[in-house]
Design a protein around this motif. Sequence first.
Motif, short mmCIF file in Angstrom:
data_model
loop_
_atom_site.label_atom_id
_atom_site.label_comp_id
_atom_site.label_asym_id
_atom_site.label_seq_id
_atom_site.Cartn_x
_atom_site.Cartn_y
_atom_site.Cartn_z
N UNK A 85 0.86 -1.18 0.00
CA UNK A 85 0.00 0.00 0.00
C UNK A 85 0.90 1.23 0.00
N UNK A 86 0.58 2.21 -0.81
CA UNK A 86 1.42 3.40 -1.00
C UNK A 86 0.63 4.67 -0.70
N UNK A 87 1.26 5.58 0.05
CA UNK A 87 0.67 6.90 0.28
C UNK A 87 1.70 7.97 -0.07
N UNK A 88 1.21 9.12 -0.51
CA UNK A 88 2.05 10.28 -0.81
C UNK A 88 1.41 11.49 -0.20
N UNK A 89 2.22 12.34 0.42
CA UNK A 89 1.70 13.56 1.02
C UNK A 89 2.79 14.62 1.03
N UNK A 90 2.38 15.86 1.20
CA UNK A 90 3.33 16.96 1.32
C UNK A 90 3.38 17.33 2.80
#
Length: 127
Positions: free
Chosen positions: A99-104
Amino acid sequence: MAFAGKWETETQEGYDEFCKLLGIPDDVIEKGRNYKLITEVTQSGNDFAWCQIYPTNATVTNKFTIDKECDMETIGGKKFKATVQMEGGKLSVTFPNYHHTSEIVGGKLVETSKAGSVMLKRTSKKL
């Protein structure tokens, strides 16, 4: 539009363990360990193009629209269908093995990939 731009890896945590779990060969892991991965993101509303340039000079570009099923590809060339979701400013998608998440966070692109208890966390600066 916070994701839009060109990003370069600053730090990686859990890289070796995560790559081994995915079955990436040792020589490729070695090449990528200190490689400055370049990520280019274009965003127009809910439409994204997410391009990553890997140490083997492979380039993977995934185009997606938030909350709509799309065709995606892994670095190994495996094609699959997925739906990217946006929750609280964080992009989230399930790949075949993780599972992959991206955030700033603090002006940096923080990507987290989890497979069971193994986690890869990559932080990139904007170029």
